[in-house]
Design a protein around this motif. Sequence first.
Motif, short mmCIF file in Angstrom:
data_model
loop_
_atom_site.label_atom_id
_atom_site.label_comp_id
_atom_site.label_asym_id
_atom_site.label_seq_id
_atom_site.Cartn_x
_atom_site.Cartn_y
_atom_site.Cartn_z
N VAL A 235 0.80 -1.22 0.09
CA VAL A 235 -0.16 0.19 0.05
C VAL A 235 0.87 1.37 0.02
O VAL A 235 0.33 2.30 -0.09
CB VAL A 235 -0.97 0.14 1.26
N SER A 236 2.25 1.21 0.19
CA SER A 236 3.10 2.31 0.27
C SER A 236 2.95 3.29 -0.67
O SER A 236 2.95 4.83 -0.89
CB SER A 236 4.49 1.92 0.27
N LYS A 237 2.73 2.68 -2.02
CA LYS A 237 3.02 3.69 -3.23
C LYS A 237 1.57 4.25 -3.64
O LYS A 237 1.12 5.37 -3.71
CB LYS A 237 3.42 3.08 -4.59
N GLY A 238 0.67 3.35 -4.00
CA GLY A 238 -0.49 3.83 -4.67
C GLY A 238 -1.48 4.45 -3.39
O GLY A 238 -2.45 5.03 -4.13
N PHE A 239 -1.50 4.11 -2.39
CA PHE A 239 -2.42 4.81 -1.30
C PHE A 239 -1.62 5.72 -0.65
O PHE A 239 -2.02 6.05 0.67
CB PHE A 239 -3.08 3.68 -0.50
N ALA A 240 -0.36 6.07 -0.78
CA ALA A 240 0.44 6.89 -0.11
C ALA A 240 0.64 6.67 1.28
O ALA A 240 0.10 7.50 2.21
CB ALA A 240 -0.09 8.52 -0.16
#
Length: 398
Positions: A235-240
């Motif tokens: 979830v790090s990138k797509g969900f900030a």
Amino acid sequence: MEKTSALINRLSESATLAMARMTRELKAKGIDIIGLSLGEPDFDTPEFIKDAAKQAIDDNFSHYTPVNGLQSLRDAISKKFKRDNDLDYSADQIVVSTGAKQSIANVVLSLVSEGDEVLLPAPYWVSYSEIVKVAGGIPVIIETSIEDDFKITPALLEKHINDRTKMIIYSSPCNPSGSVYTGKELSDLSEVIEKHEQLFVISDEIYELINYQSVHASLAHNKSIYDRVITVNGVSKGFAMTGWRLGYIGAPKWIADACNKIQGQFTSAPCAVSQKAAEAAVLANPDQVRYMIDAFKQRRDYVLGRLEAMPGVKINTPEGAFYAFPDISALLGKTWSGGSIENSQDLAMYFLEEAHVAVVAGEAFGDPNGLRISYAASMEDLEKAMDRIEKAVKALTD
Ligand code: PMP
Ligand code: GLU
């Protein structure tokens, strides 16, 4: 006497994190550095995810969870794999970890033995090679070119496989090149993988949502190799959500069991509150984070236009993630008052010292002709950074 282990001595510091550290240090001294080195969204985590985390605290998610993650989260991830990727992973084939970085480390430590070769199409994400070294494996680089959008072909892959080859690790969308493999390209590669039964693949899909052109394709969708593919996401990138430290794998059950065993000794389980936050994220309609992707695309187009116009800089169109990876080989051999620029690392230091812009040298990604620029920054910062880089490049080439 200070004496670190042989393992620590052969390990490099993460180049992305090292540049982020240097940027912080210079900023603390009052120097106006624009940091385009770290790959993380400049957006904050969406409210609906933060609300789920607050609820989890009130609901006392303050205990150890099962090592492989809460059942409810693994059920949610299982649904997400089916909904978005048409992949069948049951909850017991899923292991949730403290970031996709730990997911990758778990898999590599579970499968790679001393002396095994691991193929890394370059440019590759910095930590792959070091994690392979931790396991005693040997990173073997497959060189690609900017003309081929930094992608490997079936023939190139075949050429690098031998009896000692255990694994391939790649990301699509790719950090650092931004390249995205199509479903057809992955299916062609899968025919080579299918022939070599000892071969496993880590398909790192953490930038899945940050894709400007095409429909995301998952390697595990190719049924003939499903049993030998580990799909990594998070979830790090797509969900900030970089700071929440939450990633996961879908894998054959015996590999998930092995990862579970390692994780049980290293970290017990990921943070319980982060797991509940991630549950809200993966269950949400991906359209809820569309505004971030739209902003990244606008910034990609801007940075691309500026780089294209710079002398000595060659650039292709990155179709996903939030990085540009220009070929800067024409700038090598140039000199400035601080010395000569022999390699990409020297150029990154020149940009840091002269232009006050932090980027990451290509060497760390296995491609000494490249340089990674993260455009996950505000337009205002990007405009300033591109002006400064252009001036610094012109000073070298005029
Ligand atoms: N894979 C790739 C390609 C990445 O860029 C990152 C981000 N550093 C990760 C894995 C790890 O992400 P995280 O540990 O934040 O989930
Ligand atoms: N993935 C990000 C990057 O490549 C974060 C830093 C890291 O974890 O290495 O910059």
